[in-house]
Design a protein around this motif. Structure first.
Motif, short mmCIF file in Angstrom:
data_model
loop_
_atom_site.label_atom_id
_atom_site.label_comp_id
_atom_site.label_asym_id
_atom_site.label_seq_id
_atom_site.Cartn_x
_atom_site.Cartn_y
_atom_site.Cartn_z
N TYR A 1 0.86 -1.18 0.00
CA TYR A 1 0.00 0.00 0.00
C TYR A 1 0.90 1.23 0.00
N LEU B 1 -2.31 7.89 0.75
CA LEU B 1 -3.04 6.83 1.45
C LEU B 1 -4.33 7.38 2.03
N GLN C 1 -6.83 7.80 -0.74
CA GLN C 1 -7.34 6.50 -1.18
C GLN C 1 -8.37 5.96 -0.20
#
Length: 274
Positions: A17, A24, A27
């Protein structure tokens, strides 16, 4: 005695990831915004003060459960603090091993839930702690023992439990190619197999789940953490506590149609205490 804080690095960030906190975060916001609510809007919520995360051991042989040597788990969003008081209480039982920091950082099963946990709890980030537990290849009696031990924490409404698991790992590279031709295409057989197991989990029946695994050998990587949860629920049901488990989603990484294909299944669900 050293007061140095031991940190577990986000060792899979940048590969499994994003290692960028801003990327992040964006997302996670996007994915969470697409999640469909299965219940009516709440008038009030109680945020957990403690999040237990039970994950299977993929890399080291382990016949018991293990605790982390770390004080803090790093994520690209912010650091998560381990509840050392609960850790001390668990350690006193004599049922736990202490994993090395290397083992902790090599393992992905717990880490993959940390970004979601951090994001979901960001408005309470200074008010909660985590309790990571690495679960080994437990016998049935050990699953019962850990289930009984953890049941008091499951009964506490200020605690939340996360169980890390994929479902069927199918294909020659996983050395698992169970196929029920009556279901049609291979991927349909996999789905049928997984949903048999999911139905048993929804019944909250640890003995039936163990028997299902013995019969079909389904490659559910978190079968032992699931077994511990089911046994904890069974313990609480003895005292009259009512619980329901429902799966909310199921997916496969690809649709297998021939013996050269492979896939991993994923399922997500939730336990409700009444």
């Amino acid at each position: 005695m050293s007061n140095r804080v031991v940190c577990r690095e986000a060792s899979h960030a940048g590969s499994w990831y994003s290692a960028s906190g801003s990327q992040l975060n964006a997302q996670l916001e996007g994915w969470l915004s697409q999640a469909q609510s299965t219940i009516r809007p709440a008038r009030a919520i109680i945020a957990p003060r403690r999040v237990f995360i039970l994950g299977p051991s993929h890399h080291v042989p382990l016949s018991r459960c293990a605790l982390s040597p770390a004080d803090v788990y790093r994520t690209p969003l912010y650091d998560l603090r381990i509840d050392q008081k609960v850790y001390a209480d668990l350690w006193k039982t004599g049922l736990f091993e202490r994993m090395s920091l290397q083992t902790d950082e090599d393992e992905h099963s717990i880490e993959m839930h940390l970004p979601y946990t951090a994001k979901a709890m960001e408005s309470h980030k200074d008010e909660f702690s985590i309790v990571p537990v690495l679960v080994g290849a437990l016998s049935e009696s050990k699953e019962q023992e850990y289930g009984r031990l953890l049941s008091k924490y499951l009964a506490d409404p200020s605690n939340l439990f996360i169980i890390s698991s994929d479902f069927c790992h199918w294909g020659q590279r996983f050395r698992y190619t169970y196929y029920d031709e009556s279901q049609g295409e291979i991927y349909r057989s996999i789905e049928h197999l997984d949903k048999m197991g999911m139905s048993i989990i929804e019944q909250l029946d640890p003995i039936s789940f163990t028997n299902y695994l013995k019969k079909y050998r389904n490659t559910i990587c978190g079968r032992h953490p699931i077994g511990v949860l089911l046994n904890a629920v069974a313990e609480l049901r003895k005292s009259g506590l009512e619980m329901n488990f429902s799966f909310l989603n199921y997916a496969q990484s690809s649709q297998c149609r021939n013996w050269q294909d492979s896939s991993v299944s994923y399922a997500a669900g939730g336990l409700i205490v009444h």
